[in-house]
Design a protein around this motif. Structure first.
Motif, PDB file in Angstrom:
ATOM      1  N   LEU A   1       0.830  -1.203   0.000  1.00  0.00           N
ATOM      2  CA  LEU A   1       0.000   0.000   0.000  1.00  0.00           C
ATOM      3  C   LEU A   1       0.865   1.254   0.000  1.00  0.00           C
ATOM      4  O   LEU A   1       0.594   2.228  -0.734  1.00  0.00           O
ATOM      5  CB  LEU A   1      -0.927  -0.009   1.220  1.00  0.00           C
ATOM      6  N   CYS A   2       1.928   1.262   0.793  1.00  0.00           N
ATOM      7  CA  CYS A   2       2.833   2.419   0.835  1.00  0.00           C
ATOM      8  C   CYS A   2       3.507   2.626  -0.525  1.00  0.00           C
ATOM      9  O   CYS A   2       3.622   3.764  -1.012  1.00  0.00           O
ATOM     10  CB  CYS A   2       3.884   2.240   1.922  1.00  0.00           C
ATOM     11  N   GLN A   3       3.934   1.532  -1.155  1.00  0.00           N
ATOM     12  CA  GLN A   3       4.568   1.650  -2.469  1.00  0.00           C
ATOM     13  C   GLN A   3       3.581   2.189  -3.511  1.00  0.00           C
ATOM     14  O   GLN A   3       3.933   3.026  -4.352  1.00  0.00           O
ATOM     15  CB  GLN A   3       5.120   0.299  -2.920  1.00  0.00           C
ATOM     16  N   LEU A   4       2.332   1.715  -3.445  1.00  0.00           N
ATOM     17  CA  LEU A   4       1.318   2.209  -4.375  1.00  0.00           C
ATOM     18  C   LEU A   4       1.052   3.695  -4.154  1.00  0.00           C
ATOM     19  O   LEU A   4       0.937   4.470  -5.129  1.00  0.00           O
ATOM     20  CB  LEU A   4       0.029   1.404  -4.195  1.00  0.00           C
ATOM     21  N   ASN A   5       0.978   4.117  -2.881  1.00  0.00           N
ATOM     22  CA  ASN A   5       0.764   5.539  -2.591  1.00  0.00           C
ATOM     23  C   ASN A   5       1.941   6.391  -3.064  1.00  0.00           C
ATOM     24  O   ASN A   5       1.750   7.499  -3.590  1.00  0.00           O
ATOM     25  CB  ASN A   5       0.531   5.752  -1.098  1.00  0.00           C
ATOM     26  N   ILE A   6       3.151   5.883  -2.874  1.00  0.00           N
ATOM     27  CA  ILE A   6       4.340   6.629  -3.338  1.00  0.00           C
ATOM     28  C   ILE A   6       4.333   6.740  -4.856  1.00  0.00           C
ATOM     29  O   ILE A   6       4.614   7.806  -5.421  1.00  0.00           O
ATOM     30  CB  ILE A   6       5.620   5.934  -2.834  1.00  0.00           C
TER      31      ILE A   6
ATOM     32  N   ARG B   1      -8.182   6.375 -11.183  1.00  0.00           N
ATOM     33  CA  ARG B   1      -9.002   5.172 -11.369  1.00  0.00           C
ATOM     34  C   ARG B   1      -8.135   3.918 -11.279  1.00  0.00           C
ATOM     35  O   ARG B   1      -8.495   2.932 -10.641  1.00  0.00           O
ATOM     36  CB  ARG B   1      -9.721   5.248 -12.716  1.00  0.00           C
ATOM     37  N   ALA B   2      -6.944   3.964 -11.898  1.00  0.00           N
ATOM     38  CA  ALA B   2      -6.027   2.824 -11.834  1.00  0.00           C
ATOM     39  C   ALA B   2      -5.564   2.587 -10.392  1.00  0.00           C
ATOM     40  O   ALA B   2      -5.433   1.439  -9.944  1.00  0.00           O
ATOM     41  CB  ALA B   2      -4.827   3.071 -12.750  1.00  0.00           C
ATOM     42  N   TYR B   3      -5.353   3.698  -9.660  1.00  0.00           N
ATOM     43  CA  TYR B   3      -4.974   3.577  -8.241  1.00  0.00           C
ATOM     44  C   TYR B   3      -6.072   2.870  -7.451  1.00  0.00           C
ATOM     45  O   TYR B   3      -5.786   1.993  -6.634  1.00  0.00           O
ATOM     46  CB  TYR B   3      -4.706   4.971  -7.673  1.00  0.00           C
TER      47      TYR B   3
ATOM     48  N   GLN C   1       4.184  10.199  -6.946  1.00  0.00           N
ATOM     49  CA  GLN C   1       5.207  10.578  -7.923  1.00  0.00           C
ATOM     50  C   GLN C   1       4.581  10.879  -9.287  1.00  0.00           C
ATOM     51  O   GLN C   1       4.941  11.861  -9.956  1.00  0.00           O
ATOM     52  CB  GLN C   1       6.232   9.446  -8.074  1.00  0.00           C
ATOM     53  N   THR C   2       3.610  10.019  -9.684  1.00  0.00           N
ATOM     54  CA  THR C   2       2.968  10.213 -10.986  1.00  0.00           C
ATOM     55  C   THR C   2       2.204  11.531 -11.021  1.00  0.00           C
ATOM     56  O   THR C   2       2.310  12.309 -11.994  1.00  0.00           O
ATOM     57  CB  THR C   2       2.010   9.041 -11.279  1.00  0.00           C
ATOM     58  N   LEU C   3       1.422  11.799  -9.962  1.00  0.00           N
ATOM     59  CA  LEU C   3       0.663  13.053  -9.934  1.00  0.00           C
ATOM     60  C   LEU C   3       1.589  14.267  -9.868  1.00  0.00           C
ATOM     61  O   LEU C   3       1.307  15.318 -10.468  1.00  0.00           O
ATOM     62  CB  LEU C   3      -0.301  13.056  -8.754  1.00  0.00           C
ATOM     63  N   LEU C   4       2.702  14.134  -9.167  1.00  0.00           N
ATOM     64  CA  LEU C   4       3.658  15.245  -9.102  1.00  0.00           C
ATOM     65  C   LEU C   4       4.288  15.505 -10.471  1.00  0.00           C
ATOM     66  O   LEU C   4       4.449  16.675 -10.884  1.00  0.00           O
ATOM     67  CB  LEU C   4       4.734  14.933  -8.061  1.00  0.00           C
ATOM     68  N   GLU C   5       4.632  14.439 -11.174  1.00  0.00           N
ATOM     69  CA  GLU C   5       5.198  14.599 -12.522  1.00  0.00           C
ATOM     70  C   GLU C   5       4.185  15.254 -13.465  1.00  0.00           C
ATOM     71  O   GLU C   5       4.525  16.166 -14.240  1.00  0.00           O
ATOM     72  CB  GLU C   5       5.627  13.245 -13.089  1.00  0.00           C
ATOM     73  N   GLU C   6       2.926  14.767 -13.381  1.00  0.00           N
ATOM     74  CA  GLU C   6       1.893  15.336 -14.254  1.00  0.00           C
ATOM     75  C   GLU C   6       1.672  16.817 -13.953  1.00  0.00           C
ATOM     76  O   GLU C   6       1.555  17.645 -14.860  1.00  0.00           O
ATOM     77  CB  GLU C   6       0.578  14.572 -14.081  1.00  0.00           C
TER      78      GLU C   6
ATOM     79  N   ALA D   1      -8.048  -1.942  -4.629  1.00  0.00           N
ATOM     80  CA  ALA D   1      -9.026  -3.012  -4.425  1.00  0.00           C
ATOM     81  C   ALA D   1      -8.377  -4.383  -4.584  1.00  0.00           C
ATOM     82  O   ALA D   1      -8.644  -5.322  -3.813  1.00  0.00           O
ATOM     83  CB  ALA D   1     -10.183  -2.847  -5.411  1.00  0.00           C
ATOM     84  N   ARG D   2      -7.490  -4.514  -5.590  1.00  0.00           N
ATOM     85  CA  ARG D   2      -6.809  -5.791  -5.801  1.00  0.00           C
ATOM     86  C   ARG D   2      -5.883  -6.118  -4.620  1.00  0.00           C
ATOM     87  O   ARG D   2      -5.814  -7.258  -4.158  1.00  0.00           O
ATOM     88  CB  ARG D   2      -6.035  -5.769  -7.111  1.00  0.00           C
ATOM     89  N   MET D   3      -5.201  -5.095  -4.107  1.00  0.00           N
ATOM     90  CA  MET D   3      -4.320  -5.317  -2.954  1.00  0.00           C
ATOM     91  C   MET D   3      -5.113  -5.730  -1.719  1.00  0.00           C
ATOM     92  O   MET D   3      -4.683  -6.619  -0.969  1.00  0.00           O
ATOM     93  CB  MET D   3      -3.519  -4.048  -2.644  1.00  0.00           C
ATOM     94  N   ALA D   4      -6.257  -5.115  -1.502  1.00  0.00           N
ATOM     95  CA  ALA D   4      -7.091  -5.483  -0.353  1.00  0.00           C
ATOM     96  C   ALA D   4      -7.575  -6.919  -0.476  1.00  0.00           C
ATOM     97  O   ALA D   4      -7.563  -7.679   0.505  1.00  0.00           O
ATOM     98  CB  ALA D   4      -8.272  -4.522  -0.237  1.00  0.00           C
TER      99      ALA D   4
END
Length: 198
Positions: A37-42, A84-86, A46-51, A91-94
Protein backbone atom coordinates in the motif's frame (compact mmCIF):
# COMPACT_ATOMS: atom_id res chain seq x y z
CA UNK A 1 11.18 -21.44 19.45
CA UNK A 2 11.41 -19.57 22.77
CA UNK A 3 13.25 -20.35 26.00
CA UNK A 4 10.95 -21.18 28.92
CA UNK A 5 11.61 -21.88 32.56
CA UNK A 6 11.53 -25.56 33.59
CA UNK A 7 8.26 -25.02 35.48
CA UNK A 8 6.37 -24.37 32.21
CA UNK A 9 4.60 -27.54 31.10
CA UNK A 10 4.97 -28.89 27.55
CA UNK A 11 1.29 -28.16 26.83
CA UNK A 12 1.74 -24.47 27.71
CA UNK A 13 4.99 -24.35 25.73
CA UNK A 14 3.44 -25.87 22.58
CA UNK A 15 0.37 -23.61 22.82
CA UNK A 16 2.50 -20.50 23.21
CA UNK A 17 4.71 -21.57 20.30
CA UNK A 18 1.64 -22.13 18.11
CA UNK A 19 0.22 -18.74 19.09
CA UNK A 20 3.56 -17.05 18.42
CA UNK A 21 3.87 -18.72 14.99
CA UNK A 22 0.31 -17.66 14.11
CA UNK A 23 0.89 -14.06 15.20
CA UNK A 24 4.26 -13.99 13.44
CA UNK A 25 2.82 -15.14 10.10
CA UNK A 26 -0.17 -12.82 10.49
CA UNK A 27 2.21 -9.94 11.18
CA UNK A 28 4.21 -10.82 8.05
CA UNK A 29 1.03 -10.81 5.91
CA UNK A 30 -0.16 -7.49 7.31
CA UNK A 31 3.30 -5.93 6.96
CA UNK A 32 3.53 -7.11 3.36
CA UNK A 33 0.09 -5.62 2.58
CA UNK A 34 1.02 -2.34 4.30
CA UNK A 35 4.31 -2.19 2.39
CA UNK A 36 2.50 -2.71 -0.94
CA UNK A 37 0.00 0.00 0.00
CA UNK A 38 2.83 2.42 0.83
CA UNK A 39 4.57 1.65 -2.47
CA UNK A 40 1.32 2.21 -4.37
CA UNK A 41 0.76 5.54 -2.59
CA UNK A 42 4.34 6.63 -3.34
CA UNK A 43 3.94 5.66 -6.97
CA UNK A 44 0.65 7.58 -7.25
CA UNK A 45 2.21 10.62 -5.57
CA UNK A 46 5.21 10.58 -7.92
CA UNK A 47 2.97 10.21 -10.99
CA UNK A 48 0.66 13.05 -9.93
CA UNK A 49 3.66 15.24 -9.10
CA UNK A 50 5.20 14.60 -12.52
CA UNK A 51 1.89 15.34 -14.25
CA UNK A 52 1.41 18.57 -12.33
CA UNK A 53 5.01 19.62 -13.00
CA UNK A 54 4.60 19.06 -16.74
CA UNK A 55 1.28 20.95 -16.72
CA UNK A 56 2.86 23.79 -14.74
CA UNK A 57 5.75 24.10 -17.23
CA UNK A 58 3.33 24.15 -20.15
CA UNK A 59 1.13 26.77 -18.48
CA UNK A 60 4.12 28.97 -17.77
CA UNK A 61 5.35 28.62 -21.33
CA UNK A 62 2.07 29.62 -22.99
CA UNK A 63 1.19 33.19 -23.87
CA UNK A 64 -2.46 32.80 -24.72
CA UNK A 65 -5.28 32.07 -22.25
CA UNK A 66 -6.99 29.72 -24.76
CA UNK A 67 -3.98 27.40 -24.69
CA UNK A 68 -3.90 27.50 -20.86
CA UNK A 69 -7.45 26.11 -20.72
CA UNK A 70 -6.70 23.44 -23.30
CA UNK A 71 -3.50 22.42 -21.44
CA UNK A 72 -5.39 22.16 -18.14
CA UNK A 73 -8.16 20.12 -19.79
CA UNK A 74 -5.68 17.80 -21.50
CA UNK A 75 -3.91 17.07 -18.21
CA UNK A 76 -7.14 16.47 -16.23
CA UNK A 77 -8.05 13.29 -18.11
CA UNK A 78 -4.71 11.46 -17.51
CA UNK A 79 -4.88 12.40 -13.82
CA UNK A 80 -8.38 10.93 -13.50
CA UNK A 81 -7.19 7.79 -15.31
CA UNK A 82 -4.32 7.47 -12.88
CA UNK A 83 -6.69 7.84 -9.90
CA UNK A 84 -9.00 5.17 -11.37
CA UNK A 85 -6.03 2.82 -11.83
CA UNK A 86 -4.97 3.58 -8.24
CA UNK A 87 -8.44 2.57 -6.99
CA UNK A 88 -8.26 -0.69 -8.97
CA UNK A 89 -4.79 -1.48 -7.59
CA UNK A 90 -6.03 -0.67 -4.10
CA UNK A 91 -9.03 -3.01 -4.43
CA UNK A 92 -6.81 -5.79 -5.80
CA UNK A 93 -4.32 -5.32 -2.95
CA UNK A 94 -7.09 -5.48 -0.35
CA UNK A 95 -8.42 -8.71 -1.90
CA UNK A 96 -4.92 -10.22 -2.02
CA UNK A 97 -4.30 -9.24 1.60
CA UNK A 98 -7.60 -10.80 2.65
CA UNK A 99 -6.75 -14.04 0.81
CA UNK A 100 -3.28 -14.09 2.38
CA UNK A 101 -4.66 -13.51 5.89
CA UNK A 102 -7.28 -16.23 5.35
CA UNK A 103 -4.56 -18.64 4.19
CA UNK A 104 -2.43 -17.89 7.27
CA UNK A 105 -5.42 -18.32 9.57
CA UNK A 106 -6.35 -21.61 7.89
CA UNK A 107 -2.79 -22.89 8.26
CA UNK A 108 -2.53 -22.08 11.94
CA UNK A 109 -6.07 -22.37 13.26
CA UNK A 110 -6.03 -26.19 13.44
CA UNK A 111 -2.69 -26.34 15.24
CA UNK A 112 -3.70 -23.55 17.61
CA UNK A 113 -7.03 -25.23 18.38
CA UNK A 114 -5.26 -28.56 18.96
CA UNK A 115 -2.74 -27.03 21.38
CA UNK A 116 -5.55 -25.12 23.11
CA UNK A 117 -7.46 -28.39 23.65
CA UNK A 118 -4.30 -30.06 24.97
CA UNK A 119 -3.69 -27.13 27.31
CA UNK A 120 -7.30 -27.21 28.55
CA UNK A 121 -7.01 -30.96 29.23
CA UNK A 122 -3.73 -30.40 31.08
CA UNK A 123 -5.25 -27.61 33.18
CA UNK A 124 -8.27 -29.80 34.00
CA UNK A 125 -6.01 -32.73 34.96
CA UNK A 126 -3.81 -30.55 37.19
CA UNK A 127 -6.90 -29.00 38.79
CA UNK A 128 -8.35 -32.47 39.51
CA UNK A 129 -5.03 -33.62 41.01
CA UNK A 130 -4.83 -30.50 43.18
CA UNK A 131 -8.43 -31.01 44.32
CA UNK A 132 -7.75 -34.66 45.22
CA UNK A 133 -4.57 -33.69 47.05
CA UNK A 134 -6.42 -30.97 48.95
CA UNK A 135 -9.22 -33.37 49.92
CA UNK A 136 -6.73 -35.98 51.12
CA UNK A 137 -4.91 -33.33 53.15
CA UNK A 138 -8.20 -32.19 54.71
CA UNK A 139 -9.15 -35.79 55.54
CA UNK A 140 -5.78 -36.37 57.18
CA UNK A 141 -6.16 -33.13 59.12
CA UNK A 142 -9.62 -34.20 60.32
CA UNK A 143 -8.30 -37.63 61.35
CA UNK A 144 -5.49 -36.07 63.33
CA UNK A 145 -7.72 -33.43 64.88
CA UNK A 146 -8.73 -33.96 68.51
CA UNK A 147 -11.00 -31.87 70.66
CA UNK A 148 -8.88 -30.05 73.26
CA UNK A 149 -11.25 -31.18 76.05
CA UNK A 150 -10.98 -34.80 74.95
CA UNK A 151 -7.22 -34.47 74.78
CA UNK A 152 -7.16 -33.26 78.41
CA UNK A 153 -9.42 -36.14 79.58
CA UNK A 154 -7.32 -38.60 77.60
CA UNK A 155 -4.15 -37.29 79.22
CA UNK A 156 -5.81 -37.53 82.68
CA UNK A 157 -6.85 -41.16 82.03
CA UNK A 158 -3.36 -42.00 80.84
CA UNK A 159 -1.84 -40.36 83.97
CA UNK A 160 -4.23 -42.28 86.28
CA UNK A 161 -3.52 -45.53 84.49
CA UNK A 162 0.23 -44.89 84.79
CA UNK A 163 -0.15 -44.19 88.52
CA UNK A 164 -2.07 -47.41 89.03
CA UNK A 165 0.54 -49.38 87.14
CA UNK A 166 3.28 -47.68 89.12
CA UNK A 167 1.51 -48.50 92.35
CA UNK A 168 1.05 -52.10 91.25
CA UNK A 169 4.70 -52.41 90.33
CA UNK A 170 6.05 -50.67 93.45
CA UNK A 171 4.55 -50.61 96.94
CA UNK A 172 1.37 -52.16 95.63
CA UNK A 173 3.16 -55.55 95.69
CA UNK A 174 3.67 -55.26 99.45
CA UNK A 175 0.03 -54.30 99.90
CA UNK A 176 -1.02 -57.35 97.93
CA UNK A 177 1.21 -59.54 100.07
CA UNK A 178 -0.17 -58.10 103.30
CA UNK A 179 -3.70 -58.52 102.01
CA UNK A 180 -2.95 -62.15 101.20
CA UNK A 181 -1.48 -62.62 104.73
CA UNK A 182 -4.54 -61.04 106.30
CA UNK A 183 -6.83 -63.38 104.37
CA UNK A 184 -4.82 -66.41 105.47
CA UNK A 185 -4.82 -65.35 109.15
CA UNK A 186 -8.54 -64.66 109.00
CA UNK A 187 -9.07 -68.12 107.57
CA UNK A 188 -6.97 -69.69 110.32
CA UNK A 189 -8.85 -67.80 113.00
CA UNK A 190 -12.17 -69.01 111.58
CA UNK A 191 -10.86 -72.57 111.59
CA UNK A 192 -9.80 -72.30 115.25
CA UNK A 193 -13.24 -70.92 116.28
CA UNK A 194 -14.98 -73.77 114.46
CA UNK A 195 -12.80 -76.34 116.24
CA UNK A 196 -13.61 -74.85 119.61
CA UNK A 197 -17.28 -74.76 118.88
CA UNK A 198 -17.21 -78.40 117.82
Amino acid sequence: MFLFSPSVTPAVRSHLNAQAAFLNDMNKSLSRAYQELCQLNIQLGQTLLEESTIAGHQLLATDRPNEAFSIAASRAQPASEKLRAYGQHLARMAADAQVDISRVAEQHIQETAKTARTLADEVARVAAEETDRSLRHQEETLKNFRDPFQQGAWRGEMAAHGTMQHAGNGSGGADAASFQGNVQSAGQQAGVKAAKAG
